[in-house]
Design an enzyme around this catalytic site. Structure first.
Site, PDB file in Angstrom:
ATOM      1  N   ASP A  60       0.867  -1.166   0.000  1.00 30.09           N
ATOM      2  CA  ASP A  60       0.000   0.000   0.000  1.00 30.09           C
ATOM      3  C   ASP A  60       0.907   1.219   0.000  1.00 30.09           C
ATOM      4  O   ASP A  60       1.881   1.282   0.747  1.00 30.09           O
ATOM      5  CB  ASP A  60      -0.917   0.008   1.224  1.00 30.09           C
ATOM      6  N   HIS A 207      10.266   4.598  -3.272  1.00 29.92           N
ATOM      7  CA  HIS A 207       9.690   4.113  -2.017  1.00 29.92           C
ATOM      8  C   HIS A 207       9.453   2.598  -2.077  1.00 29.92           C
ATOM      9  O   HIS A 207       9.793   1.870  -1.167  1.00 29.92           O
ATOM     10  CB  HIS A 207       8.379   4.859  -1.755  1.00 29.92           C
TER      11      HIS A 207
END
Ligand code: IMP
Length: 222
Positions: A60, A207
């Site tokens: 996520d 990320h």
């Protein structure tokens, strides 16, 4: 066999750079609405594990804009679907400008959640053990709890989920580039937007790449 459970092929392309032979499983697990990425990913991993019945990862991610106190963050999907990426970028830049900031600073965050039905030894990376409490149970469930080893003093044990987070700093710019997905065209890191990079180049700094690197290192030992 490890399964990457997602409906987003962009994520899978990026994951392959770190996880040779990971199998992509298309399954639309429930994305709960929460103020942090970790619980959303953990909930998704549990559901994905129930579906695949083998080791799974889900991830996520979200875009956190400094001038908007971290918004849209965990609400990034909703904002992309409603306002759209370009307008979200304009909003971020005008909020920074209103603060007297020429640069709209932001970061991308990604949480990889791993679940294989087993428990985990303590490492710096956190384990999500779920949040169901005894009072969530009906009388029958509480009675069953006393004889069932998946419950602990009236509290059903959720399957543990191990979490790995990656963060990359950057700034919000007018859209550039044709690659990537989601907010990539408006997120600039080191002078290049993520949409101007190939999947391998993006993963080397992103990320998701940072979270995958931590995960891959840990997984190799497991
Ligand atoms: P989710 O992780 O699939 O829930 O994605 C949340 C939101 O962030 C969606 O709007 C995605 O398009 C966006 N998003 C997730 N990862 C990335 C990324 O690596 N680059 C750009 N946008 C992303």
């Amino acid at each position: 066999m490890l399964s990457y459970v997602t409906t987003n092929q962009g994520k899978v392309r990026e994951a392959r750079a770190y996880l040779d032979g990971v199998e992509a499983v298309e399954f639309d697990y429930t994305e709960i609405q929460a103020g942090e990425l970790g619980p959303v990913a953990a909930r998704g991993a549990r559901e994905a594990y129930g579906h695949v019945e083998g080791p799974v990862i889900v991830d996520d991610a979200g875009l956190f804009v400094d001038a908007l106190d971290g918004f849209p963050g965990p609400y990034s999907s909703y904002v992309e679907e409603t306002v759209g990426v370009d307008r979200a970028g304009e909003l971020a830049r005008s909020a920074a400008e209103a603060d007297g900031d020429a640069t709209a600073r932001a970061s991308f965050r990604c949480v990889i959640a791993y679940c294989d039905g087993e428990d985990f030894a303590a490492t710096p990376e956190p384990v999500d053990r779920g949040e169901r409490r005894g009072q969530d149970l009906g009388a029958d469930e509480r009675a069953a709890a006393s004889t069932d080893d998946t419950v602990d003093a009236g509290r059903p044990r959720d399957v543990p989920v191990k979490l790995f987070e990656g963060v990359v700093p950057g700034r919000i710019v007018p859209p550039r580039g044709e690659g990537g997905f989601g907010y990539d065209p408006i997120f600039e890191h080191d002078g290049t937007t993520f949409a101007e990079l190939s999947p391998a180049e993006k993963t080397a700094v992103s990320h998701r790449g940072r979270a995958l690197e931590k995960f891959a290192e840990w997984f190799a030992e497991r």
